[in-house]
Design a protein around this motif. Sequence first.
Motif, short mmCIF file in Angstrom:
data_model
loop_
_atom_site.label_atom_id
_atom_site.label_comp_id
_atom_site.label_asym_id
_atom_site.label_seq_id
_atom_site.Cartn_x
_atom_site.Cartn_y
_atom_site.Cartn_z
N PRO A 117 1.96 -11.00 -84.45
CA PRO A 117 0.73 -10.34 -84.92
C PRO A 117 -0.43 -10.66 -84.00
O PRO A 117 -0.44 -11.71 -83.35
CB PRO A 117 0.52 -10.93 -86.32
CG PRO A 117 1.34 -12.15 -86.37
CD PRO A 117 2.43 -12.03 -85.36
N SER A 118 -1.38 -9.78 -83.91
CA SER A 118 -2.55 -10.00 -83.06
C SER A 118 -3.82 -9.76 -83.86
O SER A 118 -3.89 -8.83 -84.66
CB SER A 118 -2.52 -9.04 -81.86
OG SER A 118 -3.70 -9.17 -81.08
N SER A 119 -4.81 -10.61 -83.64
CA SER A 119 -6.07 -10.48 -84.38
C SER A 119 -7.26 -10.27 -83.45
O SER A 119 -8.40 -10.47 -83.85
CB SER A 119 -6.30 -11.75 -85.23
OG SER A 119 -6.34 -12.89 -84.39
N THR A 127 -1.08 -15.05 -79.21
CA THR A 127 -0.43 -13.88 -78.64
C THR A 127 -0.94 -13.58 -77.24
O THR A 127 -0.16 -13.29 -76.33
CB THR A 127 -0.65 -12.66 -79.55
OG1 THR A 127 -0.20 -12.98 -80.87
CG2 THR A 127 0.12 -11.45 -79.05
N GLY A 165 -0.07 -4.38 -84.40
CA GLY A 165 0.20 -5.81 -84.33
C GLY A 165 -0.44 -6.62 -85.42
O GLY A 165 -0.31 -7.84 -85.44
N THR A 166 -1.13 -5.99 -86.34
CA THR A 166 -1.83 -6.75 -87.37
C THR A 166 -0.98 -6.88 -88.63
O THR A 166 -0.09 -6.07 -88.88
CB THR A 166 -3.16 -6.07 -87.73
OG1 THR A 166 -2.89 -4.73 -88.15
CG2 THR A 166 -4.08 -6.03 -86.53
N LEU A 167 -1.30 -7.90 -89.43
CA LEU A 167 -0.65 -8.08 -90.73
C LEU A 167 -1.55 -7.47 -91.80
O LEU A 167 -2.77 -7.59 -91.74
CB LEU A 167 -0.45 -9.58 -91.00
CG LEU A 167 0.44 -10.35 -90.01
CD1 LEU A 167 0.48 -11.82 -90.38
CD2 LEU A 167 1.84 -9.77 -89.96
N ARG A 223 5.61 -11.11 -88.65
CA ARG A 223 5.44 -9.76 -88.10
C ARG A 223 6.62 -8.87 -88.48
O ARG A 223 6.45 -7.69 -88.85
CB ARG A 223 5.29 -9.84 -86.58
CG ARG A 223 5.32 -8.49 -85.88
CD ARG A 223 4.17 -7.60 -86.34
NE ARG A 223 4.37 -6.25 -85.87
CZ ARG A 223 3.97 -5.79 -84.68
NH1 ARG A 223 3.36 -6.61 -83.85
NH2 ARG A 223 4.16 -4.55 -84.33
N GLN A 261 6.30 -7.85 -92.04
CA GLN A 261 5.29 -6.80 -92.20
C GLN A 261 5.85 -5.44 -91.79
O GLN A 261 5.60 -4.43 -92.45
CB GLN A 261 4.06 -7.13 -91.35
CG GLN A 261 2.95 -6.09 -91.44
CD GLN A 261 2.40 -5.97 -92.84
OE1 GLN A 261 1.75 -6.89 -93.34
NE2 GLN A 261 2.64 -4.85 -93.51
N ASP A 262 6.62 -5.40 -90.70
CA ASP A 262 7.24 -4.15 -90.28
C ASP A 262 8.19 -3.63 -91.36
O ASP A 262 8.27 -2.41 -91.60
CB ASP A 262 8.01 -4.35 -88.97
CG ASP A 262 7.08 -4.60 -87.79
OD1 ASP A 262 5.88 -4.30 -87.92
OD2 ASP A 262 7.55 -5.10 -86.77
#
Length: 351
Positions: free
Chosen positions: A100-102, A132, A181-183, A236, A239-240
């Motif tokens: 994941p990316s924030s 990340t 890429g986010t949750l 991640r 989440q997908d």
Amino acid sequence: MVLCDWNLPDGCGLELIKFIRGTGSLVPIVVISANSDRESVTMAVRHGISDFIAKPFDVPTLQQRLLPLLAANDADEPPASVPLLEAWFDRTQTEPLRLPSSLDPNAILPLLTKSSELAAKDLVPLWKNETTLTARLLHLANSASLRRSGKPVSRLDEAITALGVDMSLRCAMALALDITGTLHDERLIERARQYMTTAEQVASIARAMALSLGLDGLSCYTAGLLSRIGELAVLRTLQDFITQGGTLDEGDIAPQLSQWGPAYGNRLKQQWGLPLSVRELVGAIHVAPTHTTKRSLLIMHLAALRVSSRLQGPEALRMLRQAGLEPEKWLAEMPPASPTQQGCHHEQDHP
């Protein structure tokens, strides 16, 4: 789907984007470019691009970024049956893993406008806790096409220096615009926060220990920051699964983290091509180093023990003395351990 380079033989790709959106089409548009100045990116976003991919990139990365867009574009078709959670994880064995990316695009855009004035030392404090992005920059800096000196890159500042500020900022912008890429699930978000907190604490303590001995603090910090990548990749993947219509019960989360976290962590280190020195430091966080005189490895394990409030007993005392650290200093003011931190040493993470 439209893949559009920014610079086309007969004009600017932005004109093509304007034309497509002007027809009312909602087809996904992905911009690929080595240029990502603030004005251009802002204009492209306003005209409805779906994603932005910075050069250079590899084919697996491109495939990974396009699949969610293709899935969303097929929303009008009859939905495919959602696989069982176990089958979902089994499928990831043949696919590249992602974290994941924030990153916030608004935090990157101002930096792009003054990139010529920036150096690696200016970006390190801003990005030192971005797992990340750190992993992505290390991967690019160590790739065959960019490695020139033959010496592996193991620190964030070295990676930024090797790539250059411009390229590093483009990579950051690409991650920031990767909305896939986010949750979104609050249960996963909370666990991600806990893992990141643990990783940052290990990184900070390891760096302090290393500096007190005159060792390379930044390499230890980088390794600490990467210590929970396996669990983050599992989150991640979960989440997908939810995004594709799967149902996730609270009781499913912990078993998947325990089962897949170690394997994902090792796969990511290989997938990113991390130098052996970094892999060893990360591995030492989870498994006590034996038969070694490398103080940096001892430091990593000691930092993890301190964060989990387990830096006590004869074995820990022996390791402190072997590393050359003063027990009185590092045994004092022990931080409280969260439930996640107390269970953070199950991962058999080998170099």
